[in-house]
Design a protein around this motif. Structure first.
Motif, short mmCIF file in Angstrom:
data_model
loop_
_atom_site.label_atom_id
_atom_site.label_comp_id
_atom_site.label_asym_id
_atom_site.label_seq_id
_atom_site.Cartn_x
_atom_site.Cartn_y
_atom_site.Cartn_z
N TYR A 29 0.68 -1.41 0.27
CA TYR A 29 -0.10 -0.19 -0.05
C TYR A 29 0.93 1.26 -0.15
O TYR A 29 1.86 1.29 0.13
CB TYR A 29 -0.89 -0.01 1.17
N ILE A 30 0.29 2.26 -0.04
CA ILE A 30 0.93 3.80 0.01
C ILE A 30 0.73 4.50 1.40
O ILE A 30 -0.22 4.44 1.80
CB ILE A 30 0.34 4.78 -1.11
N LYS A 31 1.73 4.55 2.01
CA LYS A 31 1.67 5.11 3.28
C LYS A 31 1.28 6.69 3.28
O LYS A 31 1.30 7.28 2.08
CB LYS A 31 3.03 5.01 3.85
N GLU A 32 0.92 7.42 4.41
CA GLU A 32 0.61 8.80 4.24
C GLU A 32 1.72 9.72 3.74
O GLU A 32 1.21 10.65 3.28
CB GLU A 32 0.16 9.24 5.70
N ASP A 33 2.96 9.42 3.98
CA ASP A 33 3.84 10.08 3.28
C ASP A 33 4.11 9.92 1.86
O ASP A 33 5.20 10.58 1.15
CB ASP A 33 5.39 10.01 4.16
#
Length: 556
Positions: free
Chosen positions: A455-459
């Motif tokens: 997945y894609i982290k918040e950063d």
């Protein structure tokens, strides 16, 4: 007059002959109908299936193995030769007999075709691969394991019907809470007193209407720490240690996502979901030229599928060869390792419930992905030269999986359906926080889950999630109740592979030696249920445990 007398005399003879003919036809029909009948019907072709069948025959019961697979042994003969064992002292009974027979094979000269025995390094997991003291061997080539299974089938004169697939729509006949018969897609119907589902998928169990779960339970369902979504938990080396952009043009979301990255939210930490840990093939490789087949370039190969790995290499990561685990004769059992490897993360969610057609599509996509990955690392200039040159010395083993272009015939189904039975094994039993009732075998391997999503982290950087490794702090018992459905659902079915357990508990139980142990115990219980004329849930544990101990099973 004489003619009429002859006719009168002939008439009774003709009638007798006609009746005899009809009787023979009836007998032949009954024999034909009974030919698919046995005391115990085992559905599946895994290691658990073979061991359960041997136990049934040793106990004096008739048995038929109805196998969707042409090759017997599942993962044990499908590439997983660097056995995940944990504490080997708790592996007893027919499971130990299997590893003893492997040891016997490697103590013959003919076993060492491609290297001298004394040259083999004898590295295993926790003990030497060839354990002379205990007369067992835990590390082996795929074809050797398959031969051991086939020898057991031949020695005990076990009938195996191969390439027979359960009709999952209406192929299970039930009456009074029991399975009466199962029917395969070819139209064959098998009738038995007891049934075992030894598949990795749990198809018989599901078609019979038994309760099951797919995916991770939320942490609160069973009061566990390690279940549910585990964002931020990084236990092994299978995560992105450096900040790597998931976008085609780095750091530019408008350019689109790279392949094999999800743009979905991973879910709240500790929440449940319907996602499962990644699958792969355990490839048998060699760098020994006389037995090496260069990695094939798969049709439709797309190097962009592996751009994320290229960016991992750009960071200086050099762990590519860390899970080329050595087995005899200059071969490997090659497993997933690192943030981007043979685990095809997120591409198997539909597999457990999928139709046969859909499963075949998923398996084919995994094969395409993994073959492309091997070609990429061995040939693509995107890969650092030292790694690429070393990888180009490797290939598939010419003398393994010879009827499948040297590719494993079994995908690693690490997890699919899990029954919700009379007793549910959880991390609390494995960690000995709670006692386990009615042990029928033991496990000991780390509670191990491979990654479940990327997945894609918040950063804005990419990360993997779901990889867990938690020690059980020693062996633990596995409850008989985890092998049987709830009594109001089915009373003559045992499930020694898709056992009743939580996601994280299954992460430890799901090891091949344990499946063999539970396969034997399930067959022993089925035998008792037949002899006593009772439901599998009513088998007296005192009698069962006594029998299992006499058979060499280790219960505590």
């Amino acid at each position: 007059m004489k003619k009429n007398v002859v006719n009168l005399i002939s008439l009774p003879i003709i009638l007798v002959l006609a009746l005899a003919f009809l009787w023979n036809c009836k007998q032949e029909t009954e024999i034909k109908a009974d030919s698919n009948t046995a005391d115990i019907i085992i559905y599946g072709g895994t290691s658990a299936a073979v061991i359960a069948a041997v136990e049934a025959k040793k106990s004096g019961k008739s048995v038929i193995v109805v196998s969707p697979d042409k090759h017997l042994g599942g993962l044990s003969s499908g590439g997983l030769g660097f056995t995940d064992t944990g504490d080997k002292s708790v592996i007893g009974g027919l499971a130990r007999e299997f590893y003893h027979r492997v040891w016997q094979h490697y103590n013959t000269d003919v076993a060492w075709k491609w290297q001298p025995k004394e040259e083999y390094g004898n590295k295993g997991q926790g003990t030497p691969a060839m354990d002379g003291e205990n007369r067992t061997m835990w590390i082996f080539e795929p074809h050797v394991a398959e031969k051991v299974f086939e020898n057991l089938i031949e020695e005990y004169e076990i009938r195996v019907d191969r390439d027979e697939w359960l009709n999952r729509e209406n192929g299970v006949e039930m009456a009074d809470g029991k399975i009466v018969s199962i029917t395969t897609l070819s139209g064959k119907t098998y009738t038995g007193k007891m049934f075992l589902d030894t598949t990795y998928e749990g198809d018989l169990m599901a078609t019979a209407g038994v309760s099951y779960h797919v995916g991770r339970e939320g942490r609160d369902v069973y009061g566990e720490e390690w279940n549910g979504v585990q964002t931020g938990v990084l236990h092994h080396g299978h995560w992105f240690e450096s900040d790597i952009s998931p976008y085609i043009t780095p750091n530019d979301p408008s350019s689109g996502l790279l392949p094999r990255v999800s743009d979905e939210h991973p879910g709240e930490k500790y929440s449940g979901d319907d996602k499962i840990q990644a699958y792969c093939f355990r490839t048998c490789m060699t760098n020994h030229d006389p037995n090496r087949v260069p990695f094939p370039k798969p049709e439709g190969y797309d190097p962009m599928q592996y751009e994320l790995l290229g960016r991992v290499f750009d960071t200086g990561w050099d762990g590519w060869f860390n899970k080329f685990d050595i087995i005899p004769n200059h071969k490997t059992d090659t497993n997933n390792h690192g943030p981007f490897s043979s685990d095809n993360i997120g591409m198997n969610y539909e597999y457990p419930e999928g139709s046969y057609k859909r499963r075949k599509e998923i398996i084919k996509e995994h094969e395409q992905y993994q073959k492309g990955l091997l070609w990429f690392v061995a040939n693509d200039p995107r890969v650092p030269e030292n790694i690429r040159l070393e990888m180009s010395k490797w290939g598939l083993s010419k003398d393994e999986f010879i009827d499948n272009d040297n590719w494993p015939h079994q995908i690693y189904v690490r997890e699919a359906r899990r029954m919700i039975g009379e007793f549910v094994m959880t991390e609390n039993e494995l960690l000995k926080k709670r006692p386990t009732p009615n042990s029928v075998g033991m496990g000991s391997y780390t509670m191990d889950s491979h990654n479940i999503q990327r997945y894609i982290k918040e950063d804005g950087f990419v990360q993997n999630e779901g990889d867990i490794g938690v020690s059980t702090n020693g062996p633990y018992a596995i409850s008989y109740g985890s092998l049987v459905p709830k009594k109001d659902e089915c009373t003559n079915l045992l499930v020694p592979v898709c056992v009743s357990s939580s996601h994280i508990a299954f992460g430890s139980i799901r090891m091949e030696p344990v499946f063999m142990i539970l396969g034997q115990s399930a067959a022993a219980a089925a035998t008792m249920a037949i002899d006593e004329g009772i439901a599998v849930q009513d088998v007296k544990y005192e009698m069962l445990s006594k029998s299992l101990l006499e058979k060499g099973q280790i219960l505590k």
